[in-house]
Design an enzyme around this catalytic site. Structure first.
Site, PDB file in Angstrom:
ATOM      1  N   TYR A   1     -70.549  54.801  27.617  1.00  6.73           N
ATOM      2  CA  TYR A   1     -72.015  54.731  27.692  1.00  6.73           C
ATOM      3  C   TYR A   1     -72.534  53.978  26.475  1.00  6.73           C
ATOM      4  CZ  TYR A   1     -74.524  56.947  31.470  1.00  6.73           C
ATOM      5  OH  TYR A   1     -75.123  57.182  32.659  1.00  6.73           O
TER       6      TYR A   1
ATOM      7  N   GLU B   1     -76.169  52.748  26.038  1.00  5.96           N
ATOM      8  CA  GLU B   1     -77.591  52.399  26.097  1.00  5.96           C
ATOM      9  C   GLU B   1     -78.036  51.737  24.794  1.00  5.96           C
ATOM     10  OE1 GLU B   1     -76.704  55.622  26.998  1.00  5.96           O
ATOM     11  OE2 GLU B   1     -78.061  56.326  28.591  1.00  5.96           O
TER      12      GLU B   1
ATOM     13  N   ASP C   1     -85.169  31.355  39.588  1.00  4.40           N
ATOM     14  CA  ASP C   1     -84.140  32.250  40.127  1.00  4.40           C
ATOM     15  C   ASP C   1     -83.015  31.362  40.658  1.00  4.40           C
ATOM     16  OD1 ASP C   1     -82.532  33.874  41.635  1.00  4.40           O
ATOM     17  OD2 ASP C   1     -84.168  35.024  42.531  1.00  4.40           O
TER      18      ASP C   1
ATOM     19  N   THR D   1     -77.478  35.479  39.383  1.00  3.84           N
ATOM     20  CA  THR D   1     -76.429  36.463  39.609  1.00  3.84           C
ATOM     21  C   THR D   1     -75.135  35.838  39.110  1.00  3.84           C
ATOM     22  OG1 THR D   1     -76.162  35.666  41.863  1.00  3.84           O
ATOM     23  CG2 THR D   1     -77.540  37.619  41.553  1.00  3.84           C
TER      24      THR D   1
ATOM     25  N   LYS E   1     -71.857  34.608  42.594  1.00  3.72           N
ATOM     26  CA  LYS E   1     -71.911  33.615  43.675  1.00  3.72           C
ATOM     27  C   LYS E   1     -71.142  32.361  43.221  1.00  3.72           C
ATOM     28  CE  LYS E   1     -76.172  35.489  45.665  1.00  3.72           C
ATOM     29  NZ  LYS E   1     -76.937  36.327  44.755  1.00  3.72           N
TER      30      LYS E   1
ATOM     31  N   ARG F   1     -69.819  41.193  40.257  1.00  2.00           N
ATOM     32  CA  ARG F   1     -71.164  41.432  40.784  1.00  2.00           C
ATOM     33  C   ARG F   1     -72.076  41.807  39.618  1.00  2.00           C
ATOM     34  NH1 ARG F   1     -70.824  41.244  45.977  1.00  2.00           N
ATOM     35  NH2 ARG F   1     -73.052  41.483  46.117  1.00  2.00           N
TER      36      ARG F   1
HETATM   37  N1  DSN Z   1     -77.772  38.774  49.464  1.00  2.00           N
HETATM   38  C1  DSN Z   1     -77.956  37.611  48.640  1.00  2.00           C
HETATM   39  C2  DSN Z   1     -77.739  36.366  49.405  1.00  2.00           C
HETATM   40  O1  DSN Z   1     -76.899  36.402  50.285  1.00  2.00           O
HETATM   41  O2  DSN Z   1     -78.351  35.354  49.147  1.00  2.00           O
HETATM   42  C3  DSN Z   1     -79.267  37.608  47.968  1.00  2.00           C
HETATM   43  O3  DSN Z   1     -79.621  38.876  47.548  1.00  2.00           O
END
Ligand code: DSN
Length: 414
Positions: free
Chosen positions: A50, A52, A196, A222, A225, A231
């Site tokens: 932990y 924080e 984004d 994110t 991807k 993740r």
């Molecule tokens: N689920 C993601 C996507 O496939 O683009 C976005 O949150």
């Protein structure tokens, strides 16, 4: 005790998922195959800690290693993107966006984002999401003729509604986004600009999509991807916004960071800093363009007639309205994994949409190139033009499995 001995039921499901990932052509635009090093870090003892707070300013003792890993992840993220400030604690894209709203907006404040059907995200103002419930969204849409974001229309909306924040970025759009123009518009109306780049983070890092740095106020990506990490998410911003972002993440919206995932982010950023990642990103785009061409050559309509990034969006309206889901199911029966998606000005509905979204990051990770994309495009077109032909689906499934054997993944696992 190893998992297969302690809990065979869970072990079996994970093995089946490994087999699925190895034996199918995965074209989900938001997924990737993280490296075994990334997964080793995710499964490390850091999962037990932990921490924080932020490095050197924690609420619990015993955080020397958590500090080191977070500082390493921050340094690598800043170097990779050329960012002034990085916060590596966001658990995923949606909570990251929630914290960014919290940092700059009060409930009820107006912001400008991309429509969901046009290619935006739930967190860009959908009425079923916190962003549309707590705040007041105004939306821009793609131009009906070109299918592109019309920056003059964005400017006009910004001038009319004076939003506190303007969001650029998408989950389903295949052309270059002009982040500079978005920032200029935001400055004209005194708004914060959030880029984004969840989908194209890896392409920006690899230098194959124009970067929103250093001029954009806040950038969120994110990490799982095109960036091919664990993740999670990463928020970067100008120095002047650093305090607001950090306070919003913790204590504003999150508790303890997931230090194991922070370690895996550090590994992924390290991988993305290597020259091979530039070549990988460039090949992702070449593969997407080859796949789009093959689909078109075989009679499938493609939104904007092609792509500049990792993604291709199939418009199935010429075959039939609302055929996205049955099309995706037919493809899955043939071993090709995709997701149904709305098309701009969707004539069906979000649950029964008329498009299919695909991406090439995963198959590029497996080493596939243009010839394989051409073949996959042919298979997809034949399945989509004859969706009820189960014999064809079974035949293609066999051919897909043979292709996957030629491009193995995770050979050391299982
Ligand atoms: N689920 C993601 C996507 O496939 O683009 C976005 O949150």
């Amino acid at each position: 005790m190893s998992l297969h001995v302690q809990d065979p039921a869970v072990h079996k499901i994970i093995q089946e998922e490994l087999h699925r990932q190895q034996t199918t052509v995965n074209l989900i635009a938001s997924e990737n195959y993280a490296s075994e090093a990334v997964m080793e870090a995710t499964g490390s003892v850091l999962t037990n800690k932990y921490s924080e707070g932020y490095p050197k300013k924690r609420y619990y003792q015993g955080n020397a290693n958590a500090d080191d890993i977070e500082l390493l992840a921050i340094e690598r993220a800043k170097e990779l993107f050329g960012a002034a400030h990085a916060n590596v604690q966001a658990l995923s894209g949606s909570p990251a966006n929630a914290a960014i709203f919290g940092a700059f907006l009060e409930p009820g404040d107006t912001f400008l984002g991309f429509t969901l059907t046009g290619g935006g995200h739930l967190t860009h103002g959908s009425h079923v999401n916190f962003s549309g419930k707590i705040y007041s969204p105004v939306h821009y849409e793609v131009d009906k003729e070109t299918g592109l974001i019309d920056m003059e229309a964005v400017r006009a909306l910004a001038k009319e509604h004076k939003p506190k924040m303007i969001i650029s970025g998408f989950t389903a759009y295949t052309r270059v986004v002009d982040f500079k123009a978005f920032q200029e518009i935001a400055e004209e109306v005194g708004a914060i600009h959030l880029a984004d780049i969840s989908h194209i983070g890896g392409l920006v890092a690899g230098g194959v999509h124009p970067s929103p740095f250093p001029f954009t106020d806040v950038v969120m990506t994110t990490t799982h991807k095109t960036l091919r990490g664990p993740r999670g998410a990463l928020i970067m911003c100008k120095e002047e916004h650093a305090k607001a972002i950090d306070k919003a993440i913790f204590p504003g919206y999150q508790g303890g960071p997931h230090d194991n995932v922070t370690a895996a982010k550090a590994v992924a950023f390290g991988e993305a800093l290597k020259p091979e990642f530039k070549a990988y990103s460039a090949q992702i785009v070449k593969n997407a363009q080859a796949l789009a061409k093959s689909l078109k050559d075989n009679g499938i309509k493609i939104l904007t007639d092609g792509t500049d990034n990792h993604m291709v969006i199939l418009d199935l309206c010429p075959i039939g309205v609302s055929l996205g889901r049955p099309g995706a199911v037919a493809l899955e029966n043939a071993g090709i994994i995709t997701n149904c998606n709305t098309v701009p000005f969707e004539p069906g509905s979000p649950f029964k949409p008329s498009g299919i979204r695909i991406g090439t990051a995963m198959m590029t990770t497996r080493g596939m190139r243009e010839p394989e994309m051409e073949q996959i495009g042919k298979w997809m077109a034949s399945i989509l033009q004859d969706m009820d032909n189960t014999a064809l689906q079974a035949q293609v499934k066999g051919e897909v499995a043979a292709l996957c054997t030629r491009f193995p993944v995770y050979e050391g696992l299982g």
